[in-house]
Scaffold this motif. Structure first.
Motif, short mmCIF file in Angstrom:
data_model
loop_
_atom_site.label_atom_id
_atom_site.label_comp_id
_atom_site.label_asym_id
_atom_site.label_seq_id
_atom_site.Cartn_x
_atom_site.Cartn_y
_atom_site.Cartn_z
N ALA A 1 43.83 47.83 85.12
CA ALA A 1 45.19 48.31 84.87
C ALA A 1 46.13 47.91 86.00
O ALA A 1 47.24 47.41 85.75
CB ALA A 1 45.20 49.82 84.68
N ALA B 1 51.08 48.85 81.05
CA ALA B 1 50.47 47.53 81.20
C ALA B 1 50.80 46.63 80.02
O ALA B 1 51.19 45.46 80.21
CB ALA B 1 48.95 47.67 81.35
N GLU C 1 49.17 54.68 81.34
CA GLU C 1 48.87 53.44 82.05
C GLU C 1 48.71 52.27 81.09
O GLU C 1 49.15 51.15 81.38
CB GLU C 1 47.60 53.60 82.88
CG GLU C 1 47.72 54.59 84.03
CD GLU C 1 48.71 54.12 85.09
OE1 GLU C 1 49.01 52.91 85.15
OE2 GLU C 1 49.18 54.95 85.87
N VAL C 2 48.10 52.50 79.94
CA VAL C 2 47.93 51.43 78.96
C VAL C 2 49.28 50.98 78.42
O VAL C 2 49.54 49.77 78.28
CB VAL C 2 47.01 51.90 77.81
CG1 VAL C 2 47.09 50.94 76.62
CG2 VAL C 2 45.58 52.01 78.30
#
Length: 258
Positions: A127, A247, A243-244
């Motif tokens: 990440a 990103a 976080e995904v």
């Protein structure tokens, strides 16, 4: 018997910042589900503030002569410090839970453990690396709005995730916020983000919204999968979704730069 006092919107803002950032903001002493719902509804405001922080740090570092990779990596580090690293911690715990072979109870116990396993370490490295490399491209092209919007999208994903999914057993934060958001709140924030994304990639007005939509979709797919695996939603899963989304959005924006 008097009814409990309803949390005001300014109190909801303070609670959202006290939960989701390192700013020394004091929220209410006691928080019930209606108050938590109001704070989560306002989470994208915290995302916008963190996005401004990220873009400001990146711009300042480049003005001081830092290379774009260094500026990008330090920007990701500044975001981690600005959120106490809790979203990365949630990502690591979620990855460790998903990597286990036991029943949902065992997976949840692994997530609550204080150590970080190999899946968690790999998830953090991936990440941070993905965000840093994508930010480096955006910084090199001076796409400051894209940097900030990628960060904000992570918090829009939190609003969407807190709709229609029950809390996992034994979760504190999850029990407080799971299922608190209306479809309208999620749709309104998603529409606002998609509209802003039109201007994220200069010369390609379609690429920004597509990247934003891909980021929110990826985050929700992760949340749905985790809800099936862990039998509900937890704070760790919300951190992982954040976080995904950041990103994927940053990668999508960076792929469209000249």
């Amino acid at each position: 018997m008097t009814a409990p006092r309803r949390m005001s919107w300014p109190e909801g803002v303070r609670l959202a910042f006290s939960w989701l950032s390192v700013l020394p903001v004091r929220g209410p002493e006691e928080v019930d589900r209606p108050g938590a719902a109001r704070a989560i509804t306002l989470a994208p405001l915290v995302g916008a503030a963190l996005g401004v922080l990220a873009a400001g740090v990146a711009w300042t570092l480049t003005e001081l002569g830092a290379s774009t990779p260094l500026a990008a990596l330090l920007t990701v580090g500044a975001l981690a410090m600005g959120t106490r690293g809790m979203h990365l911690d949630g990502l690591a715990d979620t990855a460790d839970g998903l990597g286990s072979y036991g029943p949902p109870e065992r997976a949840r116990a692994i997530m609550k453990g204080g150590d970080v396993g190999p899946f968690g370490v790999a998830a953090i490295v991936f990440a941070v690396g993905a965000q840093a490399f994508a930010f480096a491209t955006l910084i090199g092209e001076q796409c400051w709005l894209a940097v900030g919007l990628a960060v904000a999208l992570g918090r829009v994903a939190v609003v969407l995730a807190c709709h229609g999914i029950p809390a996992a057993a034994g979760t504190g934060f999850g029990a407080l916020v799971a299922g608190t958001q209306s479809r309208l709140a999620g749709a309104a924030w998603a529409l606002a983000a998609l509209t802003a994304a039109v201007f994220a990639v200069p010369g390609l007005p379609w690429q920004g919204p597509m990247s934003a939509l891909a980021a929110l979709t990826a985050a929700l797919l992760l949340v749905r999968h985790c809800a099936r695996r862990f039998e509900g939603l937890s704070g760790d899963v919300l951190g992982a979704a954040t976080e995904v989304a950041v990103a994927v959005a940053a990668i999508g924006f960076s792929l469209a730069t000249p």
